[in-house]
Design an enzyme around this catalytic site. Structure first.
Site, PDB file in Angstrom:
ATOM      1  N   ARG A 163    -129.999  29.650 -14.532  1.00  0.00           N
ATOM      2  CA  ARG A 163    -129.728  29.961 -15.947  1.00  0.00           C
ATOM      3  C   ARG A 163    -128.556  29.151 -16.523  1.00  0.00           C
ATOM      4  O   ARG A 163    -127.871  29.606 -17.456  1.00  0.00           O
ATOM      5  CB  ARG A 163    -129.439  31.461 -16.170  1.00  0.00           C
ATOM      6  CG  ARG A 163    -130.657  32.330 -16.064  1.00  0.00           C
ATOM      7  CD  ARG A 163    -130.395  33.729 -16.620  1.00  0.00           C
ATOM      8  NE  ARG A 163    -131.477  34.625 -16.240  1.00  0.00           N
ATOM      9  CZ  ARG A 163    -132.606  34.755 -16.912  1.00  0.00           C
ATOM     10  NH1 ARG A 163    -132.802  34.082 -18.026  1.00  0.00           N
ATOM     11  NH2 ARG A 163    -133.551  35.582 -16.478  1.00  0.00           N
ATOM     12  N   TYR A 197    -143.959  42.306 -14.885  1.00  0.00           N
ATOM     13  CA  TYR A 197    -143.697  42.408 -16.324  1.00  0.00           C
ATOM     14  C   TYR A 197    -144.984  42.665 -17.096  1.00  0.00           C
ATOM     15  O   TYR A 197    -144.990  43.418 -18.072  1.00  0.00           O
ATOM     16  CB  TYR A 197    -143.027  41.128 -16.836  1.00  0.00           C
ATOM     17  CG  TYR A 197    -141.614  40.955 -16.353  1.00  0.00           C
ATOM     18  CD1 TYR A 197    -140.547  41.584 -17.005  1.00  0.00           C
ATOM     19  CD2 TYR A 197    -141.323  40.181 -15.238  1.00  0.00           C
ATOM     20  CE1 TYR A 197    -139.243  41.433 -16.563  1.00  0.00           C
ATOM     21  CE2 TYR A 197    -140.021  40.028 -14.781  1.00  0.00           C
ATOM     22  CZ  TYR A 197    -138.985  40.653 -15.437  1.00  0.00           C
ATOM     23  OH  TYR A 197    -137.699  40.521 -14.994  1.00  0.00           O
ATOM     24  N   ARG A 205    -126.752  31.574 -22.265  1.00  0.00           N
ATOM     25  CA  ARG A 205    -125.862  32.218 -23.234  1.00  0.00           C
ATOM     26  C   ARG A 205    -124.369  32.086 -22.953  1.00  0.00           C
ATOM     27  O   ARG A 205    -123.551  32.329 -23.828  1.00  0.00           O
ATOM     28  CB  ARG A 205    -126.238  33.698 -23.374  1.00  0.00           C
ATOM     29  CG  ARG A 205    -127.454  33.922 -24.264  1.00  0.00           C
ATOM     30  CD  ARG A 205    -127.531  35.368 -24.674  1.00  0.00           C
ATOM     31  NE  ARG A 205    -127.991  36.209 -23.573  1.00  0.00           N
ATOM     32  CZ  ARG A 205    -127.719  37.493 -23.456  1.00  0.00           C
ATOM     33  NH1 ARG A 205    -126.962  38.098 -24.352  1.00  0.00           N
ATOM     34  NH2 ARG A 205    -128.192  38.194 -22.431  1.00  0.00           N
ATOM     35  N   ASP A 258    -139.255  29.937 -19.814  1.00  0.00           N
ATOM     36  CA  ASP A 258    -139.208  31.333 -19.376  1.00  0.00           C
ATOM     37  C   ASP A 258    -140.432  31.606 -18.511  1.00  0.00           C
ATOM     38  O   ASP A 258    -141.509  31.056 -18.765  1.00  0.00           O
ATOM     39  CB  ASP A 258    -139.210  32.272 -20.583  1.00  0.00           C
ATOM     40  CG  ASP A 258    -138.881  33.685 -20.175  1.00  0.00           C
ATOM     41  OD1 ASP A 258    -137.693  34.058 -20.226  1.00  0.00           O
ATOM     42  OD2 ASP A 258    -139.796  34.422 -19.758  1.00  0.00           O
ATOM     43  N   ARG A 270    -129.277  28.359 -30.285  1.00  0.00           N
ATOM     44  CA  ARG A 270    -130.182  29.510 -30.214  1.00  0.00           C
ATOM     45  C   ARG A 270    -130.205  30.283 -31.535  1.00  0.00           C
ATOM     46  O   ARG A 270    -131.250  30.817 -31.948  1.00  0.00           O
ATOM     47  CB  ARG A 270    -129.747  30.417 -29.061  1.00  0.00           C
ATOM     48  CG  ARG A 270    -130.405  31.764 -28.943  1.00  0.00           C
ATOM     49  CD  ARG A 270    -131.855  31.677 -28.511  1.00  0.00           C
ATOM     50  NE  ARG A 270    -132.436  33.022 -28.563  1.00  0.00           N
ATOM     51  CZ  ARG A 270    -132.892  33.595 -29.671  1.00  0.00           C
ATOM     52  NH1 ARG A 270    -132.878  32.941 -30.817  1.00  0.00           N
ATOM     53  NH2 ARG A 270    -133.397  34.820 -29.640  1.00  0.00           N
TER      54      ARG A 270
END
Lengths: 346, 346
Positions: free
Chosen positions: A28, A154, A32, A78, A41
């Protein structure tokens, strides 16, 4: 005839050549914790929009390379683009994570499309080409996908859950339907990774983030075997394709995982016994990991101690320095710099 | 002189005597999957009220014994009674789990009381006496506490979290303050378990539900060492006190855990590699577990297969049949009956 020496330290490790300074990248790393990521973003509607915008996704992929000179770039994408391309609409709700229409019964699997929509995935391959053209010569380029088990958790729950109980229960209740879902994901992943290689990645990582919640027999059935089928499928098209497997939380099952799969490296989470990992895992395959992401958040003496413990355990063998899970959004940039200095001995 | 043979199969296993039919009990067997529990629970304000009402708590403890003839009864209580008795007010919010005032900084630990309030815990020892008087002769009686690490994770976060990041981060940032909190919990747990033995339990289990999220060095420091101190403390008062340890998710670290601790048995979660558990763990100490609680929810062929796998792996050695984690509220009673028949060969 001299065999050309690859100038990319990351790929050298995957090819079995130990590097005196271990190559470093962070799961990652395009994310962020970076102010330049947050800025970019903010201009897009959702994470999925960003994944499907080649120029922006390429820029985001390159941001951490520019700032930290990491030894590998990982495609910004993703793991849920595959269910999205299979017609299971994925939404990212801010602060709540991904949401999909859950799969509550076998009839939904039976009616699912069995091939991913290539038009949906096409921008991702464009991103790869854009990154490839701009990447410094010494930086390896990593594509990825989610392992079928993790992606399925998921798809069945329709969201993230602490222990993936919905998927585990579905697999117990409807093993044939669950196997059908896994088959669809294996085929889609083979095509997805194969096309990533064609577009320009040097290696791929298969993220099995939720492998650790499976009992041993189910681990073999739903994590190891489908991953093996993906690797074989990709290597039919691209012999010698480099693959890293990362079954987070596999614990004692990690030995079975690396024994069954022909991997170039295996990811180590932060919980693994390092002595076991060195003696039973690194003796067979390169390892990548395993700093606790929270040590990187904490910084200071705790971070130094943990970095040293990771280096002491693994740097004498085939080793890529990384975290044991994704870098956390609240990680201070100075801590990443401190960690890099320590690893690179600068 | 003939040594008296204990008529309790569960205790025999803890004392090193294999039973041809493994004794069975289930973690959280006194709980929400039982209609008689739900009926009684509806009459009380909160779980904590129920824990502190000796007659009701004794009744709840005995309910699963009456219905299923389990080989062990486990005291109905909660691991958070200790923080409650240490002055960290615990509330159970329906549907949201426990809530406490979080510990955000060392000053809160510094100001904490360092001894549990005995008046608060007194009703629990009354419960033990009431259960003891009514328990069938062949049923073992188990007390318990939470391991300091696991209890501390709730005290610091103020709630349950998926990965106990707040406590892990606190321990990295403020190791001395965290050690102080662990010390307080060790002392309180020693007194709590010692008094449980005095009141009449035959054995105790130390639940380290969140041991699995710790990196290896932290696992030794915050899980193994404090547990060892509790065991030593309890055995100073009660030499030979029987102790079961259950470090859920310990994976490869389980070997270090059983190597360091003088346990009568160790709990196995549902994720552990059974071959590893048989060869490296059961060869040294009795094991207890490890059926996936979701297999018990699923029932049918999946349940039979999983029960058989557990029995095949462990029934030739010292073994207590149990789940790998607590029984889930949605578990059908018929599945418990089916599982019991299969284990007991009836």
């Amino acid at each position: 005839v001299l065999k050309a020496v690859c100038p990319k330290p990351f790929l050298n490790v995957l090819d079995g050549k130990r590097q005196s300074v271990p190559p470093v990248w962070l799961m990652r790393q395009a994310g962020r914790y970076l102010p330049e990521y947050r800025e970019l973003r903010a201009k897009t509607e959702s994470v999925l929009d960003l994944c499907f915008s080649p120029k922006l996704a390429a820029e985001v992929t390159l941001q951490p390379i520019r700032r930290f000179n990491f030894d590998a770039a990982i495609l910004f994408s993703d793991i849920l683009v595959i269910p999205h391309a299979l017609g299971r609409r994925v939404r990212f709700v801010t602060g709540e994570g991904p949401q999909l229409d859950p799969i509550s019964e076998p009839s939904i699997v039976a009616k699912m499309r069995d091939k991913a929509d290539r038009t949906i995935l096409a921008p991702i391959y464009e991103t790869i080409a854009l990154v490839k053209a701009k990447l410094p010569a010494q930086v390896g380029f990593l594509g990825f996908c989610g392992a079928p088990w993790t992606v399925a958790t998921y798809m069945i729950a329709g969201e993230g859950t602490p222990d993936q109980a919905p998927a585990r229960l579905f697999a117990y209740r409807y093993p044939e339907s669950f196997a059908q879902l896994i088959d669809i994901l294996v085929d889609a992943s083979v095509e997805y990774l194969t096309t990533q290689f064609k577009a320009g990645v040097d290696a791929v990582q298969i993220f099995d983030t939720w492998a650790g919640v499976l009992p041993p027999d189910e681990f073999v059935r739903w994590s190891v075997v489908p991953t093996e089928r993906i690797i074989n499928g990709v290597r039919r098209e691209h012999p010698g394709a480099r693959v890293i497997g990362f079954p987070r939380g596999a614990g004692t099952m990690l030995e079975n995982y690396v024994g069954a799969l022909k991997l170039n490296a295996v990811g180590l989470d932060w919980m693994i016994d390092r002595e076991f990992a060195r003696e039973c895992i690194q003796s067979r395959v390169a390892v990548q990991g395993n700093l606790d992401p929270l040590a990187l958040v904490a910084g200071g003496a705790a971070l130094d101690r943990e970095v040293d413990a990771v280096l002491e355990a693994f740097s004498s063998g085939l080793f890529v320095f990384n975290l044991g899970h994704g870098i956390l959004p609240q990680t201070p940039l100075e801590h990443v710099e401190r960690m890099l200095k320590r690893v690179r001995g600068a």
